[in-house]
Design a protein around this motif. Structure first.
Motif, PDB file in Angstrom:
ATOM      1  N   ARG A 213      -0.603 -14.821  13.384  1.00 59.19           N
ATOM      2  CA  ARG A 213      -0.294 -15.268  14.742  1.00 59.19           C
ATOM      3  C   ARG A 213       1.209 -15.272  14.996  1.00 59.19           C
ATOM      4  O   ARG A 213       1.683 -14.858  16.056  1.00 59.19           O
ATOM      5  CB  ARG A 213      -0.826 -16.691  14.965  1.00 59.19           C
ATOM      6  N   GLY A 214       1.956 -15.757  14.015  1.00 59.29           N
ATOM      7  CA  GLY A 214       3.374 -15.917  14.229  1.00 59.29           C
ATOM      8  C   GLY A 214       4.167 -14.623  14.198  1.00 59.29           C
ATOM      9  O   GLY A 214       5.053 -14.405  15.036  1.00 59.29           O
ATOM     10  N   PHE A 215       3.843 -13.754  13.238  1.00 54.88           N
ATOM     11  CA  PHE A 215       4.676 -12.582  12.989  1.00 54.88           C
ATOM     12  C   PHE A 215       3.995 -11.245  13.289  1.00 54.88           C
ATOM     13  O   PHE A 215       4.595 -10.368  13.903  1.00 54.88           O
ATOM     14  CB  PHE A 215       5.138 -12.580  11.529  1.00 54.88           C
ATOM     15  N   LEU A 216       2.763 -11.082  12.828  1.00 55.96           N
ATOM     16  CA  LEU A 216       2.147  -9.757  12.919  1.00 55.96           C
ATOM     17  C   LEU A 216       1.668  -9.422  14.321  1.00 55.96           C
ATOM     18  O   LEU A 216       1.948  -8.336  14.842  1.00 55.96           O
ATOM     19  CB  LEU A 216       0.992  -9.643  11.923  1.00 55.96           C
ATOM     20  N   ARG A 217       0.933 -10.348  14.937  1.00 57.11           N
ATOM     21  CA  ARG A 217       0.331 -10.027  16.228  1.00 57.11           C
ATOM     22  C   ARG A 217       1.366  -9.645  17.289  1.00 57.11           C
ATOM     23  O   ARG A 217       1.160  -8.683  18.034  1.00 57.11           O
ATOM     24  CB  ARG A 217      -0.546 -11.196  16.684  1.00 57.11           C
ATOM     25  N   PRO A 218       2.509 -10.347  17.370  1.00 58.84           N
ATOM     26  CA  PRO A 218       3.509  -9.921  18.361  1.00 58.84           C
ATOM     27  C   PRO A 218       4.082  -8.540  18.090  1.00 58.84           C
ATOM     28  O   PRO A 218       4.581  -7.883  19.010  1.00 58.84           O
ATOM     29  CB  PRO A 218       4.608 -10.991  18.226  1.00 58.84           C
ATOM     30  N   ALA A 219       4.011  -8.076  16.827  1.00 55.38           N
ATOM     31  CA  ALA A 219       4.576  -6.766  16.486  1.00 55.38           C
ATOM     32  C   ALA A 219       3.585  -5.623  16.665  1.00 55.38           C
ATOM     33  O   ALA A 219       3.978  -4.450  16.612  1.00 55.38           O
ATOM     34  CB  ALA A 219       5.080  -6.781  15.038  1.00 55.38           C
ATOM     35  N   LEU A 220       2.309  -5.936  16.873  1.00 52.06           N
ATOM     36  CA  LEU A 220       1.294  -4.888  16.920  1.00 52.06           C
ATOM     37  C   LEU A 220       1.439  -3.955  18.110  1.00 52.06           C
ATOM     38  O   LEU A 220       0.925  -2.836  18.098  1.00 52.06           O
ATOM     39  CB  LEU A 220      -0.108  -5.512  16.914  1.00 52.06           C
ATOM     40  N   ARG A 221       2.145  -4.411  19.142  1.00 46.25           N
ATOM     41  CA  ARG A 221       2.341  -3.549  20.313  1.00 46.25           C
ATOM     42  C   ARG A 221       3.344  -2.430  20.032  1.00 46.25           C
ATOM     43  O   ARG A 221       3.470  -1.495  20.820  1.00 46.25           O
ATOM     44  CB  ARG A 221       2.814  -4.385  21.498  1.00 46.25           C
ATOM     45  N   ARG A 222       4.062  -2.538  18.932  1.00 43.45           N
ATOM     46  CA  ARG A 222       5.053  -1.520  18.608  1.00 43.45           C
ATOM     47  C   ARG A 222       4.362  -0.264  18.089  1.00 43.45           C
ATOM     48  O   ARG A 222       3.537  -0.315  17.175  1.00 43.45           O
ATOM     49  CB  ARG A 222       6.018  -2.045  17.536  1.00 43.45           C
ATOM     50  N   GLY A 223       4.723   0.851  18.631  1.00 45.72           N
ATOM     51  CA  GLY A 223       4.082   2.103  18.248  1.00 45.72           C
ATOM     52  C   GLY A 223       4.462   2.591  16.870  1.00 45.72           C
ATOM     53  O   GLY A 223       3.808   3.491  16.330  1.00 45.72           O
ATOM     54  N   ASN A 224       5.495   1.997  16.267  1.00 46.33           N
ATOM     55  CA  ASN A 224       5.949   2.445  14.946  1.00 46.33           C
ATOM     56  C   ASN A 224       5.361   1.630  13.807  1.00 46.33           C
ATOM     57  O   ASN A 224       5.694   1.847  12.645  1.00 46.33           O
ATOM     58  CB  ASN A 224       7.480   2.380  14.871  1.00 46.33           C
ATOM     59  N   LEU A 225       4.474   0.663  14.133  1.00 43.18           N
ATOM     60  CA  LEU A 225       3.815  -0.141  13.106  1.00 43.18           C
ATOM     61  C   LEU A 225       2.328   0.177  13.087  1.00 43.18           C
ATOM     62  O   LEU A 225       1.645   0.071  14.107  1.00 43.18           O
ATOM     63  CB  LEU A 225       4.011  -1.638  13.378  1.00 43.18           C
ATOM     64  N   ARG A 226       1.832   0.549  11.915  1.00 46.06           N
ATOM     65  CA  ARG A 226       0.395   0.797  11.753  1.00 46.06           C
ATOM     66  C   ARG A 226      -0.152  -0.191  10.725  1.00 46.06           C
ATOM     67  O   ARG A 226       0.453  -0.408   9.662  1.00 46.06           O
ATOM     68  CB  ARG A 226       0.148   2.225  11.265  1.00 46.06           C
ATOM     69  N   VAL A 227      -1.283  -0.799  11.029  1.00 42.00           N
ATOM     70  CA  VAL A 227      -1.939  -1.744  10.132  1.00 42.00           C
ATOM     71  C   VAL A 227      -3.308  -1.201   9.759  1.00 42.00           C
ATOM     72  O   VAL A 227      -4.097  -0.842  10.639  1.00 42.00           O
ATOM     73  CB  VAL A 227      -2.078  -3.131  10.790  1.00 42.00           C
ATOM     74  N   VAL A 228      -3.569  -1.120   8.481  1.00 44.68           N
ATOM     75  CA  VAL A 228      -4.862  -0.662   7.973  1.00 44.68           C
ATOM     76  C   VAL A 228      -5.495  -1.818   7.215  1.00 44.68           C
ATOM     77  O   VAL A 228      -4.884  -2.373   6.296  1.00 44.68           O
ATOM     78  CB  VAL A 228      -4.706   0.557   7.042  1.00 44.68           C
ATOM     79  N   THR A 229      -6.700  -2.227   7.601  1.00 41.75           N
ATOM     80  CA  THR A 229      -7.397  -3.314   6.912  1.00 41.75           C
ATOM     81  C   THR A 229      -8.587  -2.766   6.131  1.00 41.75           C
ATOM     82  O   THR A 229      -8.996  -1.619   6.298  1.00 41.75           O
ATOM     83  CB  THR A 229      -7.880  -4.377   7.911  1.00 41.75           C
ATOM     84  N   LYS A 230      -9.124  -3.603   5.269  1.00 41.42           N
ATOM     85  CA  LYS A 230     -10.243  -3.260   4.386  1.00 41.42           C
ATOM     86  C   LYS A 230      -9.920  -2.012   3.562  1.00 41.42           C
ATOM     87  O   LYS A 230     -10.788  -1.174   3.303  1.00 41.42           O
ATOM     88  CB  LYS A 230     -11.538  -3.089   5.180  1.00 41.42           C
ATOM     89  N   ALA A 231      -8.657  -1.922   3.174  1.00 42.97           N
ATOM     90  CA  ALA A 231      -8.160  -0.779   2.410  1.00 42.97           C
ATOM     91  C   ALA A 231      -7.720  -1.279   1.037  1.00 42.97           C
ATOM     92  O   ALA A 231      -6.735  -2.016   0.926  1.00 42.97           O
ATOM     93  CB  ALA A 231      -6.993  -0.118   3.137  1.00 42.97           C
ATOM     94  N   LEU A 232      -8.437  -0.911   0.011  1.00 43.36           N
ATOM     95  CA  LEU A 232      -8.172  -1.386  -1.342  1.00 43.36           C
ATOM     96  C   LEU A 232      -7.189  -0.445  -2.039  1.00 43.36           C
ATOM     97  O   LEU A 232      -7.526   0.693  -2.366  1.00 43.36           O
ATOM     98  CB  LEU A 232      -9.475  -1.472  -2.139  1.00 43.36           C
ATOM     99  N   VAL A 233      -5.973  -0.915  -2.244  1.00 41.46           N
ATOM    100  CA  VAL A 233      -4.969  -0.084  -2.909  1.00 41.46           C
ATOM    101  C   VAL A 233      -5.367   0.131  -4.360  1.00 41.46           C
ATOM    102  O   VAL A 233      -5.714  -0.815  -5.078  1.00 41.46           O
ATOM    103  CB  VAL A 233      -3.574  -0.737  -2.816  1.00 41.46           C
ATOM    104  N   THR A 234      -5.328   1.381  -4.780  1.00 47.48           N
ATOM    105  CA  THR A 234      -5.691   1.726  -6.153  1.00 47.48           C
ATOM    106  C   THR A 234      -4.465   1.903  -7.045  1.00 47.48           C
ATOM    107  O   THR A 234      -4.514   1.613  -8.233  1.00 47.48           O
ATOM    108  CB  THR A 234      -6.532   3.006  -6.189  1.00 47.48           C
ATOM    109  N   ARG A 235      -3.369   2.397  -6.473  1.00 50.51           N
ATOM    110  CA  ARG A 235      -2.148   2.497  -7.263  1.00 50.51           C
ATOM    111  C   ARG A 235      -0.968   2.848  -6.373  1.00 50.51           C
ATOM    112  O   ARG A 235      -1.128   3.354  -5.253  1.00 50.51           O
ATOM    113  CB  ARG A 235      -2.275   3.540  -8.368  1.00 50.51           C
ATOM    114  N   ILE A 236       0.222   2.538  -6.904  1.00 54.38           N
ATOM    115  CA  ILE A 236       1.480   3.011  -6.337  1.00 54.38           C
ATOM    116  C   ILE A 236       1.771   4.355  -6.983  1.00 54.38           C
ATOM    117  O   ILE A 236       1.787   4.472  -8.214  1.00 54.38           O
ATOM    118  CB  ILE A 236       2.612   2.010  -6.628  1.00 54.38           C
TER     119      ILE A 236
END
Length: 533
Positions: free
Chosen positions: A201-224
C-alpha cells in the motif's frame, strides 16, 4: 525458456524491502525495473483488517507454512515459522508494530567496520519514508509512504500493568523510537484509519502506474544466472513454464532472511562443499551464506485476572464476535483493529546492561498458541523476549529443487547466557504482576505455573512455552570478516552486479521488531544504488 527481455534492475522478492526498492528504483522513468514475487496479490480482506494476522498466519494463501527443525532448546519442539506469501511479504501478515530498535544497535554495526550504518547515518533513512501521526520533528518524518499511527483502542488492564511496572522502576516512555527505548508504553503501529498499512500500500501500489515498472507474481525464482562471478539475470518458473530476464545493471536479492541464502545456494553461491554435495555447480565459495541466523524467542507467561475485560471475555461466543465485527465496521476501531500486542516494556535483565535487553509484549488475551481458541477465562499474556540472543543458527538448502523449503535451525536457548536470561525474564514478569496497581485484578499465574520455582525447572519450562516472534535476520550478514556475505554497500563479496537488501544483511539483530528496520535498509540501499556506490 521464455525470454522476458532486459531490465536495468531485477528485484527478487516483493516483500517488505522489495516494494520499497521497486518504488525508489523506478522513480526515474528511464530506468527499467522488474519485481519478481513468488507469492500472489495482497488484495485479501484478512490482510487489510489488522486482526486478520490470526487468519493469515497458517493460511497457505498468505503464508509459506514453513517449520523449523526440532529444537533441543525447546525440548524437541518444531515451531511453525510464518513468512509472507503475498506482495508486501511479512509486512502483510506481521504484528504492525513500528519499532526502530536502539541507537546502540546501529552504532554496534558501525563498530564492526560497517561504515555508514551508525545511528546518525541511518536515522535520515527512517525519516525519509515515515508519515508519523504527530508530524515532523528531529526524530520523526511526515508525508512519507510508511504510515505510523497510534492504536485505536484502550484497555484498563494494560494501563494497570504500566502503573505496576513503574513501581519497579520501569517508567512510562513517550517514544520508543528516539534511539533509547527503555521504559513502557503503547506501541505505535503501521496502520491508516484502522487498516493495515503494508509496504504494498505504501510503496508499491503508487508506483504501479509507472510504465517502467513491471511486477510478476506467482513466479518462483529458480536461480540467479551468472557469467563467471557477474550476476547477469534471473530464471523463474511461472506454472511449469521457465522464464528468464537479463539485468543490465544489477540483480537485487530481497527474498528475506530465509529465502535469500537459499537462492544464493541454488545459484551456486555458498559453502562449496555443501553445494557440491547437492549437485549444484559452484560459482563462488562463500562460507557465510546461511550462517549467523538470529531470532527473538518469546516466552509467553499468562496470568488469569478478574475485574477487567479482556478479549477472552469479549470474543468468547458468537454474539461477542458479532458485536466486535459491527463495531469495527462502523468505526474501524475496537478489537478488530488490534495489533497482536498493544503494550510494550523495554527493560534490563541485569542492571549492569548498558541498554535494555528485554522486550515485553503485553496482550489483553490468552491462548495456548497463536490462532488457537482463546481461553475460557479472563487473562492477559505477558510475553518477554531476549532482544540480543547469543544463540546462533543457520538456514540451508537441502535440495536443488526451488519449491522445497530450506532447513531452518535456530538453536534457541543453546547458550548458557540465553538460558539464564530466560529464567530471569520469567521471574521479572512474575514480579511485575505482584505490583500494588494490579492487586485489584487478582492476577494468578497460569503459565508457566507457580509450581515451577527453581532455575532448572524454569529453564525447562521456558523450552516448553517459548515461541518465535518471527524476526529472523543475519543469514547474509554485512561485514568484512571471513563469514560476511555482503559489504557495507550490500554488494555480495566476490561477486559483481549482485546485492542483497533485506533482514539477512543485519550483522546483529536489532533490539526490537524488525519490519521498519528493513524498510530503512531498503531506503538506504536504494540511495546507494542510485548513487552508483
Amino acid at each position: 525458456m521464455k525470454n522476458e527481455g532486459q531490465y536495468d534492475y531485477i528485484i527478487i522478492g516483493g516483500g517488505t524491502a522489495g516494494c520499497v526498492l521497486a518504488n525508489r528504483l523506478s522513480a526515474n522513468p528511464k530506468t527499467r525495473v522488474l519485481l519478481i514475487e513468488a507469492g500472489g496479490s495482497d488484495r485479501y480482506h484478512w490482510v487489510k483488517i489488522p486482526v486478520g494476522y490470526l487468519y493469515c498466519i497458517g493460511n497457505p494463501r498468505t503464508d509459506w507454512m514453513m517449520k523449523t527443525a526440532p529444537e533441543a532448546g525447546l525440548n524437541g519442539r518444531s515451531l511453525t515459522y510464518p513468512r509472507g506469501k503475498v506482495l508486501g511479504g511479512c509486512s502483510s501478515i506481521n504484528g504492525m508494530i513500528y519499532m526502530r530498535g536502539q541507537a546502540a544497535d546501529y552504532d554496534g554495526w558501525r563498530q564492526l567496520g560497517n561504515v555508514g550504518w551508525g545511528w546518525d547515518d541511518v536515522l535520515p533513512y527512517f525519516l525519509r519514508s515515515e508519515d508519523h501521526w504527530n508530524g515532523a520533528n528531529e526524530m520523526h518524518g511526515s508525508g512519507g509512504e510508511w504510515r505510523v499511527q497510534r492504536q485505536r483502542l484502550q484497555w484498563d488492564i494494560l494501563k494497570a500493568v504500566q502503573a505496576g511496572a513503574a513501581e519497579f522502576g520501569i517508567q512510562p516512555r513517550a517514544d520508543f523510537n528516539d534511539g533509547d527505548n527503555e521504559g513502557s508504553g503503547f506501541f505505535e503501529v503501521n496502520q491508516s484509519g484502522g487498516i493495515r498499512w503494508n509496504t504494498t500500500r505504501g510503496f508499491l501500489r503508487p508506483a504501479l502506474r509507472r510504465g517502467n515498472l513491471r511486477v510478476v507474481t506467482k513466479a518462483l525464482v529458480t536461480r540467479i544466472r551468472c557469467e563467471g562471478r557477474r550476476a547477469v539475470g534471473v530464471e523463474w518458473l511461472f506454472g511449469n513454464q521457465p522464464h528468464s530476464a537479463t539485468a543490465g545493471a544489477e540483480v537485487i536479492l530481497a527474498a528475506g532472511a530465509i529465502n535469500s541464502p537459499k537462492l544464493l545456494e541454488l545459484s551456486g553461491i555458498g559453502q562449496g562443499a555443501r553445494l557440491a554435495d547437492l549437485g549444484i555447480p559452484v560459482v563462488h565459495d562463500l562460507p557465510g551464506v546461511g550462517e549467523n541466523l538470529q531470532d527473538h524467542l518469546q516466552i509467553r507467561t499468562v496470568f488469569k485476572i478478574s475485574g477487567a475485560k479482556t478479549l477472552n471475555d469479549m470474543a468468547g461466543n458468537l454474539m461477542g464476535k458479532a458485536r466486535i465485527a459491527l463495531h469495527y465496521g462502523l468505526t474501524r476501531s475496537g478489537p478488530m483493529s488490534m495489533a497482536p500486542s498493544q503494550f510494550g516494556i523495554f527493560t534490563k535483565s541485569d542492571p549492569s546492561k548498558a541498554t535494555p535487553d528485554l522486550e515485553y509484549h503485553v496482550q489483553p488475551l490468552s491462548t495456548d498458541r497463536l490462532g488457537d481458541p482463546l481461553h475460557p477465562f479472563s487473562a492477559i499474556t505477558v510475553s518477554v523476549c531476549n532482544l540480543r540472543p547469543t544463540s546462533l543458527g543457520h538456514v540451508h538448502a537441502t535440495t536443488p529443487r526451488p519449491e522445497v523449503q530450506p532447513d531452518i535451525r535456530l538453536n534457541y536457548l543453546s547458550t548458557e547466557e540465553d538460558r539464564r536470561i530466560a529464567v530471569t525474564s520469567i521471574r521479572q514478569a512474575r514480579q511485575i504482576m505482584t505490583a500494588k496497581a494490579l492487586a485489584p485484578y487478582q492476577p494468578q499465574e497460569f503459565l508457566p505455573g507457580p509450581g515451577f520455582q527453581t532455575d532448572a525447572a524454569l529453564a525447562q519450562k521456558a523450552g516448553d512455552i517459548a515461541t518465535t516472534i518471527f524476526h529472523p535476520v543475519g543469514t547474509c550478514k554485512m561485514g568484512h570478516d571471513p563469514m560476511a556475505v555482503v559489504d557495507p554497500t550490500l554488494k555480495v563479496h566476490g561477486m559483481q552486479s549482485l546485492r542483497i537488501v533485506d533482514a539477512s544483511i543485519m550483522p546483529r539483530i536489532v533490539s526490537g521488531n524488525t519490519a521498519s528496520p528493513v524498510v530503512m535498509i531498503a531506503e538506504k540501499a536504494a540511495g546507494m544504488i542510485l548513487g552508483s556506490t
